[in-house]
Design an enzyme around this catalytic site. Sequence first.
Site, PDB file in Angstrom:
ATOM      1  N   HIS A 106      -4.475  10.572  -2.064  1.00 48.25           N
ATOM      2  CA  HIS A 106      -3.254  10.330  -2.618  1.00 48.25           C
ATOM      3  C   HIS A 106      -2.805  11.358  -3.797  1.00 48.25           C
ATOM      4  CE1 HIS A 106       0.308   8.342  -4.902  1.00 48.25           C
ATOM      5  NE2 HIS A 106       0.350   7.743  -3.633  1.00 48.25           N
ATOM      6  N   GLU A 176       3.964  12.862   1.434  1.00 46.13           N
ATOM      7  CA  GLU A 176       4.740  12.332   0.235  1.00 46.13           C
ATOM      8  C   GLU A 176       5.058  13.421  -0.881  1.00 46.13           C
ATOM      9  OE1 GLU A 176       3.602   8.001  -0.799  1.00 46.13           O
ATOM     10  OE2 GLU A 176       1.939   9.173  -1.406  1.00 46.13           O
TER      11      GLU A 176
HETATM   12  P1  13P Z   1       6.797   4.737  -4.719  1.00 46.51           P
HETATM   13  O1  13P Z   1       7.262   4.103  -3.376  1.00 46.51           O
HETATM   14  O2  13P Z   1       6.626   3.629  -5.834  1.00 46.51           O
HETATM   15  O3  13P Z   1       7.809   6.066  -4.898  1.00 46.51           O
HETATM   16  O4  13P Z   1       5.488   5.189  -4.529  1.00 46.51           O
HETATM   17  C1  13P Z   1       5.247   6.118  -3.333  1.00 46.51           C
HETATM   18  C2  13P Z   1       3.649   6.289  -3.267  1.00 46.51           C
HETATM   19  O5  13P Z   1       2.960   6.883  -3.836  1.00 46.51           O
HETATM   20  C3  13P Z   1       2.846   5.580  -2.055  1.00 46.51           C
HETATM   21  O6  13P Z   1       1.732   5.858  -1.983  1.00 46.51           O
END
Ligand code: 13P
Length: 263
Positions: A106, A176
């Site tokens: 992450h 992401e």
């Molecule tokens: P948000 O949905 O709060 O933007 O976070 C995304 C995230 O990092 C999920 O792993």
Amino acid sequence: MPNTLHRRLIVGNWKMNPATVAEAKKLARIFRRVATSLVHTEAVICPPLSFISICSGRSLFTKKSSPHFHMGAQVASTQEEGGPHTGEVGAQMLRDLGVEYVIVGHSEQRKRGDTDEIVAARLKAVLGQGLTPILCIGESVRDESGAYLSVLKDQIKASCGDILKKSAKSIIVAYEPIWAIGAAEAMKAEDVYETSLFIKKVFADLYGADMGLKVTVLYGGSVTYRNAPDIIAIGKVDGLLVGRESVNAPGFVELLKAVDLVK
Ligand code: 13P
């Protein structure tokens, strides 16, 4: 669990929330109940490690699990064997708690020091225990020239470089974009589609055309119950990795139900 998923996968990354055991238990109980009624969707919650046991759907005695409800973890150690590793929690221990999915790489962990090598070691440790890794990749800026595509490709190659196709089959990729995490808005669904195609192509180049078709791709970054159906329908991803909305009980319940209705 082999990555032969045809149902949508909605993963809640609780991050360092909520503050108390009582709140964690309450969230897990609500989501477990809703998940039972899902038809096309699997729900995964990834609470902090300290809450996994109490959130797990199965009692430690009956080992009974709830339908469409799965446990995930936000991290697993790079260490494959137990030993003098203060503060670490190994993939084997997670598996024994009923965890099926583990988030790896992450951006918030990369920011705290996880290098590509560390991410690759975590991925290997997770796969070694037969768990399903959710490998997070994402660019910090989206430039006009498309350099962000090389960032994504390099991240995938750096993590999967040593992994054989047989094991790679169970890797789930969560795209992401860092700029969309914790933001006011998610990425446009059309752009999600384009990028997920690119990720599939990178997998096809690495492991063969069949893997390009089969790899599960999730989108994460400011997903809410409002934008989730479009990201699934137009972005054509296999699921979502949800942050803030996953610890907002009414929002996550709505999200699961809304995604389940997408044709
Ligand atoms: P948000 O949905 O709060 O933007 O976070 C995304 C995230 O990092 C999920 O792993």
